[in-house]
Write a protein that holds these residues in place. Structure first.
Motif, PDB file in Angstrom:
ATOM      1  N   ASP A  57       4.635  -4.130  -1.614  1.00 44.62           N
ATOM      2  CA  ASP A  57       5.442  -3.044  -0.819  1.00 44.62           C
ATOM      3  C   ASP A  57       6.715  -2.473  -1.623  1.00 44.62           C
ATOM      4  OD1 ASP A  57       3.507  -2.896   1.269  1.00 44.62           O
ATOM      5  OD2 ASP A  57       4.669  -4.824   2.227  1.00 44.62           O
ATOM      6  N   ALA A  58       7.177  -1.167  -1.381  1.00 42.19           N
ATOM      7  CA  ALA A  58       8.346  -0.590  -1.824  1.00 42.19           C
ATOM      8  C   ALA A  58       9.510  -1.395  -1.051  1.00 42.19           C
ATOM      9  CB  ALA A  58       8.495   0.795  -1.940  1.00 42.19           C
ATOM     10  N   ASN A  59      10.742  -1.993  -1.727  1.00 43.29           N
ATOM     11  CA  ASN A  59      11.705  -2.844  -1.164  1.00 43.29           C
ATOM     12  C   ASN A  59      12.776  -1.500  -0.693  1.00 43.29           C
ATOM     13  OD1 ASN A  59      13.579  -4.494  -0.228  1.00 43.29           O
ATOM     14  ND2 ASN A  59      13.723  -5.742  -2.070  1.00 43.29           N
ATOM     15  N   HIS A  60      12.454  -0.913   0.315  1.00 46.83           N
ATOM     16  CA  HIS A  60      13.493   0.076   0.873  1.00 46.83           C
ATOM     17  C   HIS A  60      15.087  -0.462   0.967  1.00 46.83           C
ATOM     18  CE1 HIS A  60       9.656   2.749   1.513  1.00 46.83           C
ATOM     19  NE2 HIS A  60      10.016   2.929   0.172  1.00 46.83           N
ATOM     20  N   GLY A  61      14.852  -1.623   1.878  1.00 43.57           N
ATOM     21  CA  GLY A  61      16.145  -2.283   2.199  1.00 43.57           C
ATOM     22  C   GLY A  61      16.800  -2.338   1.261  1.00 43.57           C
ATOM     23  N   ASN A  62      16.314  -3.221  -0.030  1.00 45.36           N
ATOM     24  CA  ASN A  62      17.032  -3.279  -1.220  1.00 45.36           C
ATOM     25  C   ASN A  62      17.901  -2.027  -1.596  1.00 45.36           C
ATOM     26  OD1 ASN A  62      18.363  -4.849  -3.445  1.00 45.36           O
ATOM     27  ND2 ASN A  62      16.647  -4.476  -4.652  1.00 45.36           N
ATOM     28  N   LEU A  63      16.994  -1.048  -1.738  1.00 43.11           N
ATOM     29  CA  LEU A  63      17.489   0.345  -2.300  1.00 43.11           C
ATOM     30  C   LEU A  63      18.461   0.850  -1.340  1.00 43.11           C
ATOM     31  CD1 LEU A  63      14.191   2.068  -3.629  1.00 43.11           C
ATOM     32  CD2 LEU A  63      15.981   1.002  -4.884  1.00 43.11           C
ATOM     33  N   ILE A  64      18.617   0.690  -0.140  1.00 44.53           N
ATOM     34  CA  ILE A  64      19.581   1.271   0.779  1.00 44.53           C
ATOM     35  C   ILE A  64      20.901   0.342   0.640  1.00 44.53           C
ATOM     36  CG2 ILE A  64      20.039   1.377   3.159  1.00 44.53           C
ATOM     37  CD1 ILE A  64      17.144   2.237   3.724  1.00 44.53           C
ATOM     38  N   GLN A  65      20.471  -0.962   0.469  1.00 45.48           N
ATOM     39  CA  GLN A  65      21.997  -1.635  -0.008  1.00 45.48           C
ATOM     40  C   GLN A  65      22.571  -1.298  -1.182  1.00 45.48           C
ATOM     41  OE1 GLN A  65      20.618  -5.655   0.368  1.00 45.48           O
ATOM     42  NE2 GLN A  65      20.643  -5.846   2.388  1.00 45.48           N
ATOM     43  N   LEU A  66      21.731  -1.001  -2.405  1.00 45.59           N
ATOM     44  CA  LEU A  66      22.347  -0.590  -3.445  1.00 45.59           C
ATOM     45  C   LEU A  66      22.966   0.854  -3.240  1.00 45.59           C
ATOM     46  CD1 LEU A  66      19.507  -1.643  -6.004  1.00 45.59           C
ATOM     47  CD2 LEU A  66      21.794  -2.601  -5.955  1.00 45.59           C
ATOM     48  N   ASP A  90       0.912   2.841  -7.149  1.00 48.92           N
ATOM     49  CA  ASP A  90       0.532   2.631  -8.564  1.00 48.92           C
ATOM     50  C   ASP A  90      -0.049   0.986  -8.761  1.00 48.92           C
ATOM     51  OD1 ASP A  90       0.416   5.354  -9.123  1.00 48.92           O
ATOM     52  OD2 ASP A  90       2.292   4.992 -10.502  1.00 48.92           O
ATOM     53  N   ALA A  91       0.918   0.206  -8.311  1.00 55.52           N
ATOM     54  CA  ALA A  91       0.459  -0.923  -8.378  1.00 55.52           C
ATOM     55  C   ALA A  91      -0.644  -1.658  -7.499  1.00 55.52           C
ATOM     56  CB  ALA A  91       1.828  -1.973  -8.057  1.00 55.52           C
ATOM     57  N   ASN A  92      -0.696  -1.026  -6.360  1.00 52.19           N
ATOM     58  CA  ASN A  92      -1.820  -1.461  -5.528  1.00 52.19           C
ATOM     59  C   ASN A  92      -3.231  -0.850  -5.478  1.00 52.19           C
ATOM     60  OD1 ASN A  92       0.042  -3.067  -3.797  1.00 52.19           O
ATOM     61  ND2 ASN A  92       0.536  -1.176  -2.512  1.00 52.19           N
ATOM     62  N   SER A  93      -3.255   0.054  -6.529  1.00 53.06           N
ATOM     63  CA  SER A  93      -4.520   0.739  -6.852  1.00 53.06           C
ATOM     64  C   SER A  93      -5.430  -0.237  -7.622  1.00 53.06           C
ATOM     65  CB  SER A  93      -4.408   1.885  -7.958  1.00 53.06           C
ATOM     66  OG  SER A  93      -4.080   1.473  -9.130  1.00 53.06           O
ATOM     67  N   TRP A  94      -4.909  -1.391  -8.501  1.00 53.55           N
ATOM     68  CA  TRP A  94      -6.226  -1.973  -9.262  1.00 53.55           C
ATOM     69  C   TRP A  94      -6.334  -3.111  -8.049  1.00 53.55           C
ATOM     70  CZ3 TRP A  94      -5.665  -7.313  -9.191  1.00 53.55           C
ATOM     71  CH2 TRP A  94      -4.660  -7.960  -8.956  1.00 53.55           C
ATOM     72  N   VAL A  95      -5.618  -3.412  -6.952  1.00 57.16           N
ATOM     73  CA  VAL A  95      -5.705  -4.498  -5.891  1.00 57.16           C
ATOM     74  C   VAL A  95      -6.991  -3.994  -5.261  1.00 57.16           C
ATOM     75  CG1 VAL A  95      -4.861  -5.586  -3.851  1.00 57.16           C
ATOM     76  CG2 VAL A  95      -3.521  -5.437  -6.136  1.00 57.16           C
ATOM     77  N   LEU A  96      -6.967  -2.707  -4.896  1.00 54.17           N
ATOM     78  CA  LEU A  96      -7.876  -1.989  -3.931  1.00 54.17           C
ATOM     79  C   LEU A  96      -9.179  -1.821  -4.489  1.00 54.17           C
ATOM     80  CD1 LEU A  96      -5.541   0.955  -2.464  1.00 54.17           C
ATOM     81  CD2 LEU A  96      -6.268  -1.195  -1.313  1.00 54.17           C
ATOM     82  N   THR A  97      -9.348  -1.650  -5.892  1.00 53.15           N
ATOM     83  CA  THR A  97     -10.375  -1.595  -6.427  1.00 53.15           C
ATOM     84  C   THR A  97     -11.141  -2.836  -6.807  1.00 53.15           C
ATOM     85  OG1 THR A  97      -9.636   0.282  -8.132  1.00 53.15           O
ATOM     86  CG2 THR A  97     -11.284  -0.921  -9.017  1.00 53.15           C
ATOM     87  N   ALA A  98     -10.378  -3.954  -6.864  1.00 58.54           N
ATOM     88  CA  ALA A  98     -10.731  -5.269  -6.964  1.00 58.54           C
ATOM     89  C   ALA A  98     -11.288  -5.801  -5.688  1.00 58.54           C
ATOM     90  CB  ALA A  98      -9.747  -6.394  -7.581  1.00 58.54           C
TER      91      ALA A  98
END
Length: 123
Positions: A57-66, A90-98
Motif C-alpha cells: 500500500d502507498a503510505n499516504h499518511g507518511n507523505l502528508i506528514q512530510l 507496480d509493486a503489486n503486479s507480480w503479486v497478483l500474477t503469482a
C-alpha cells in the motif's frame, strides 16, 4: 485476493470430502493413495495461495506528514501521492500474477484429486 483464498479453500475442502469418502468405502487401493497424495499437494498449494497475499500500500499518511513538516505545496503533495500510488500498483503486479498462477494450479490439483477419488469409488 480474497476471492483466490476462498476458491482455494473450498476446492481443497471438496477434494478432501471426495477423498475421505473414497477411503471409507472398501479396501484402500492405489487410487486412494494417489488421491491422498494429490490432496496433500492441493493443501500445500492452498497454503501458497494464502501466503502470496502480500499487497503493498502507498503510505499516504507518511507523505502528508512530510508535506506538513517541509511545507510542500498542494501540487507537490499531489505529485508525491500519485507517485507513491503508482509505485504500489507496480509493486503489486507480480503479486497478483503469482496469486493467479498459484490459484489455477491449486484448483487443478484439487480437481485431479477429486477425480482420482471418484475413480477409486467406481472401481
Amino acid at each position: 485476493m480474497d476471492t483466490a483464498k476462498v476458491v482455494a479453500t473450498f476446492s481443497v475442502g471438496i477434494a478432501a470430502t471426495l477423498t475421505a469418502t473414497a477411503l471409507q468405502v472398501g479396501k484402500p487401493s492405489g487410487w486412494d493413495e494417489l488421491a491422498t497424495g494429490l490432496l496433500f499437494a492441493a493443501f500445500l498449494a492452498a497454503i501458497v495461495v494464502v501466503v502470496f497475499d502480500r499487497l503493498t500500500d502507498a503510505n499516504h499518511g507518511n507523505l502528508i506528514q512530510l508535506a506538513f513538516v517541509h511545507g510542500w505545496t498542494q501540487e507537490r503533495l499531489l505529485k508525491e501521492l500519485q507517485a507513491a500510488t503508482i509505485a504500489a500498483v507496480d509493486a503489486n503486479s507480480w503479486v497478483l500474477t503469482a496469486v493467479r498462477i498459484s490459484t489455477v494450479a491449486q484448483v487443478g490439483i484439487s480437481t485431479l484429486s477429486g477425480i482420482v477419488a471418484v475413480v477409486s469409488l467406481l472401481t
